[in-house]
Design a protein around this motif. Structure first.
Motif, PDB file in Angstrom:
ATOM      1  N   GLN A 167      -4.792  17.482 -14.124  1.00  0.00           N
ATOM      2  CA  GLN A 167      -3.815  16.355 -13.858  1.00  0.00           C
ATOM      3  C   GLN A 167      -3.779  16.202 -12.216  1.00  0.00           C
ATOM      4  O   GLN A 167      -3.745  15.142 -11.865  1.00  0.00           O
ATOM      5  N   ARG A 220      -4.919  13.187  -9.711  1.00  0.00           N
ATOM      6  CA  ARG A 220      -4.184  12.470  -8.775  1.00  0.00           C
ATOM      7  C   ARG A 220      -4.634  12.744  -7.370  1.00  0.00           C
ATOM      8  O   ARG A 220      -4.888  11.608  -6.520  1.00  0.00           O
ATOM      9  N   LYS A 250      -7.762  10.195  -7.089  1.00  0.00           N
ATOM     10  CA  LYS A 250      -7.369   8.940  -6.770  1.00  0.00           C
ATOM     11  C   LYS A 250      -6.967   8.705  -5.420  1.00  0.00           C
ATOM     12  O   LYS A 250      -7.311   7.440  -4.963  1.00  0.00           O
ATOM     13  N   THR A 251      -6.264   9.607  -4.973  1.00  0.00           N
ATOM     14  CA  THR A 251      -5.823   9.397  -3.507  1.00  0.00           C
ATOM     15  C   THR A 251      -6.919   9.349  -2.668  1.00  0.00           C
ATOM     16  O   THR A 251      -7.001   8.842  -1.694  1.00  0.00           O
ATOM     17  N   PRO A 294       2.407   4.321  -7.753  1.00  0.00           N
ATOM     18  CA  PRO A 294       1.006   4.735  -7.891  1.00  0.00           C
ATOM     19  C   PRO A 294       0.186   4.351  -6.468  1.00  0.00           C
ATOM     20  O   PRO A 294      -0.843   5.460  -6.284  1.00  0.00           O
ATOM     21  N   ARG A 301       3.490   9.798  -8.763  1.00  0.00           N
ATOM     22  CA  ARG A 301       3.611   9.342 -10.267  1.00  0.00           C
ATOM     23  C   ARG A 301       4.607   8.387 -10.489  1.00  0.00           C
ATOM     24  O   ARG A 301       5.617   8.092  -9.707  1.00  0.00           O
TER      25      ARG A 301
END
Length: 739
Positions: A82, A86, A89-90, A282, A287
């Motif tokens: 997970q 993240r 995505k960043t 987000p 989170r």
């Protein structure tokens, strides 16, 4: 010789190569972790299937223990997977725009300034261990938000770092391409912000890391305050600042431990607003945190109680006419510290006199007299919640009953022998008689050890003598009787919910939210002192961020002492109250119009952005109102809101306009997008913004009382670019009188 623009483009290319390298590494890592995770899951599934048959064998407990230990690596692998997601995505966000600013900072004692690029996340070159991009939340990034050219300083973990800011540059980078940049003095920054604000609003709130102002940054980065309160004018960005503050606290850690998303709670005014703010965290690479309404908090504590909702309360209040004075008196009492004191008196009186404590027997034996029972209860564990003390008392009584079981068996044996013809049933008969005795004792004990707080709350208002007695010194008797009678007329009103939940929490001590470390409350101006007292009980270990605007209260009569009440009741120190007086939402013309609804001394500052003057359209038919909104949309505005006073009024407006323009109805409970034309009640519009606003039926009938100036202020300040007040008759005089 290279130009400055060429050098900046070369640096951008170098940074994007590093971003892509990190992205490839993270993607590879995530793929490998996903394969390993799947293999571990299959292995675990096989182990579970294999071991299930032996769980009840002699080795079952040991096998379960081993299985639990074997699952730990699996859980850790899942968490790492997970985390990779993240990171990816960043990095995807950084591929679009890796940074938005640069400062050249000459550290004290150094000869050459360091170039510091600032973005939404940190990017490090693993080969050189140099930071290519600094996260906007790092200490050094605060220099960008707080200083112009010249001397500057920032607070670092090892102390204050001083130096000189020699360059402050802002970039517009989209899809990995440098569009432009400028060296940001105050005038240029304002021009950039003015251009940004002139665009249409989005259907969800956006992050504002590029445009955070100095006073906003001070709120965001404050790490000392146990209680941070922000009084912000409409459009001052207080909600956005609070969300960025959450992101900052999660990045920095709160006090000694890192703040996790599960330890943060936002109390939101309604479900539409909850959706509106859902994208910000987000976007910032964090989170999402839990968001609740006060209604949901009430139902979690008392799931079987039927409370009036906050929206129904707002509807009742805004629609009220003849009995508004009574509603105000009832809410003034039930929302006050006087009602908190009443609940405390009830908690004290329950063991002293209210609970139906009786003599307790076990069979023919008197275990305790009611006086002995009450004395035991009053002396037991005084710092524990009443429910805990009652459970202890119940156990104490039943233990004594159990100790008398042999004697009771002997007595019952004699009774059974005298009654039975067939002695083969003797043991079964004695056992049944023992069970009956125990059940009778338990039933007797639980008449006073099981406290139904809702029943006790209702009994308080039903018993006039008890109510008047416990309210002694709080209000005159005639006012108390008026409140008591009103309470008994209907199911629980919204103003009863906090009081009943407070009583329940004090009696039961459930501690639903004891793990929370940061609580954000929005629209604090409509929060009662009883709500504050309940928050203190529910969140004993939390710090608080409180946001509000005393001029946007639904009740009228702005309560300027609300922040002092928060400080006194929550009792959190150190505390800070920050005023954000500059509005960034409305044009100068709209804010000037809205300011006429405020006292002169409370009118805030406007970030200067010109637009068209608001329209006041008296004697206007519904078709003309629809035409105004249609013209707004045709001119390029993305969202237009028809604002009605109440939900019932919004439904009526929707039915009146439905055939004239495509539109949707927002009622605060059903989540929809805002794009195009929408109709919504005033209390749902609070906290939201729209490109254009049409205030429907802005006449003296709907907005005639002096207290309605706050409602008109709320409605007017929802508009970014265009505002129109329409009425079938004359526009209310409240809107026509200049400040």
């Amino acid at each position: 010789m290279q130009t400055d623009f060429e050098r900046e483009n070369m640096h951008l290319e170098k940074t994007l190569k590093l971003v892509n390298l990190r992205w490839e590494e993270a993607t590879k890592s995530m793929t490998e972790r996903a394969l390993a995770l799947e293999a571990a899951r299959e292995e675990m599934l096989e182990k579970v299937t294999y071991d299930m048959g032996g769980l009840y064998s002699k080795q079952g407990f040991e096998e379960m223990s081993e299985l639990s230990q074997a699952m730990q690596p699996l859980q850790e692998a899942a968490a790492a997977h997970q985390a990779d997601e993240r990171v990816i995505k960043t990095l995807l966000i950084m591929r679009d725009s890796p940074y938005f600013a640069r400062i050249d900072f000459l550290f004290e004692g150094e000869m050459e300034a360091e170039k510091i690029y600032i973005g939404r996340s940190t990017l490090m070159d693993k080969a050189s261990l140099e930071i290519a991009v600094y996260d906007w939340r790092t200490p050094v990034a605060s220099v960008y938000y707080r200083y112009g050219m010249g001397n500057a300083e920032y607070e670092a973990p090892n102390g204050v770092i001083r130096g000189k800011l020699q360059l402050k540059r802002q970039y517009e980078i989209r899809r990995g391409e440098m569009k432009y940049y400028f060296d940001a003095d105050v005038q240029v920054q304002d021009a950039f912000l003015r251009e940004l604000l002139s665009k249409n609003t989005s259907m969800q709130m956006k992050a504002i890391v590029e445009t955070i102002q100095r006073d906003q940054d001070q709120v965001i980065r404050d790490m000392q305050s146990e209680l941070m309160m922000v009084q912000g004018a409409a459009g001052s960005g207080k909600t956005s600042v609070a969300l960025h503050r959450i992101a900052y606290l999660m990045y920095q850690g709160l006090v000694e431990r890192k703040l996790e998303s599960s330890q943060i709670l936002i109390i939101s005014p309604n479900a539409v607003f909850e959706k509106y703010i859902s994208r910000v965290l987000p976007e910032l690479g964090e989170r999402q945190v839990k968001t609740v309404l006060f209604d949901e908090v009430f139902h979690e504590i008392l799931p079987d109680c039927d409370f009036e909702s906050r929206s129904d309360w707002a509807e009742k209040w805004l629609a009220a006419s003849t009995d508004k004075a009574l509603l105000r008196r009832v809410r003034a009492f039930k929302g006050s510290e006087k009602c908190t004191e009443l609940m405390e008196r009830v908690v004290k009186a329950l063991p002293e006199s209210i609970l139906p404590i009786c003599d307790v027997c076990y069979g023919d034996t008197l275990l305790f007299t009611k006086e002995e029972v009450r004395e035991k209860l009053l002396k037991a564990k005084k710092n524990s919640p009443l429910a805990y003390r009652l459970k202890w008392l119940e156990n104490e009584i039943m233990e004594k009953a159990h100790a008398l079981k042999p004697d009771r068996m002997a007595a019952l044996r004699e009774e059974a022998l005298a009654q039975l013809d067939d002695y083969s049933d003797l043991k079964a008969t004695i056992r049944m008689l023992l069970i009956k005795d125990a059940e009778e004792t338990v039933r007797a004990v639980q008449t006073f050890t099981k406290v139904d707080c809702e029943r006790e709350y209702r009994a308080l208002y039903e018993n006039k003598a008890l109510f008047i007695s416990l309210c002694e010194g709080l209000l005159p008797v005639e006012e108390l009787e008026e409140i008591r009678r009103y309470t008994l007329k209907s199911p629980w009103a919204y103003e009863d919910a906090a009081a009943l939940c407070y009583l329940t929490e004090r009696v039961q001590g459930y501690g639903y939210y004891t793990d929370m470390r940061q609580v954000v409350l929005d629209e604090a101006q409509d929060t009662d002192e009883m709500h504050m007292a309940l928050m203190k009980l529910l969140f004993p270990r939390a710090r608080f961020t409180i946001l509000g605007d005393v001029h946007q209260t639904l009740l009228g009569n702005p309560n300027r002492s609300v922040y002092e009440s928060f400080r006194r009741i929550l009792n959190k120190e150190p505390s800070m109250l920050v005023n954000l007086n500059k509005s960034f939402r409305c044009t100068r013309q709209i804010l000037a119009f809205a300011s006429r609804f405020l006292p002169v001394q409370n009118q805030g500052e406007c970030f200067s952005r010109n637009g068209e003057a608001p329209q006041l359209c008296a004697h206007t038919k519904d078709e003309k109102a629809a035409a105004v909104a249609a013209a707004y949309l045709e001119s390029g505005l993305g969202t237009v809101a028809f604002i009605a006073k109440t939900k019932r009024h919004a439904q009526e407006v929707y039915e009146r306009l439905e055939g004239s323009i495509p539109l949707r109805l927002l009622d605060g409970e059903h989540l929809q997008d805002f794009k195009g034309a929408v109709v919504l009640p005033l209390y749902v519009a609070k906290g939201l913004e729209f490109d254009g606003v049409v205030v429907m039926d802005a006449d003296e009938t709907h907005y005639g009382a002096a207290a309605d100036t706050d409602l008109l202020y709320i409605a007017a300040t929802r508009a970014l670019h265009r505002l129109c007040l329409v009425s079938k008759t004359n526009i209310t005089p409240l809107a026509e009188v200049e400040a």
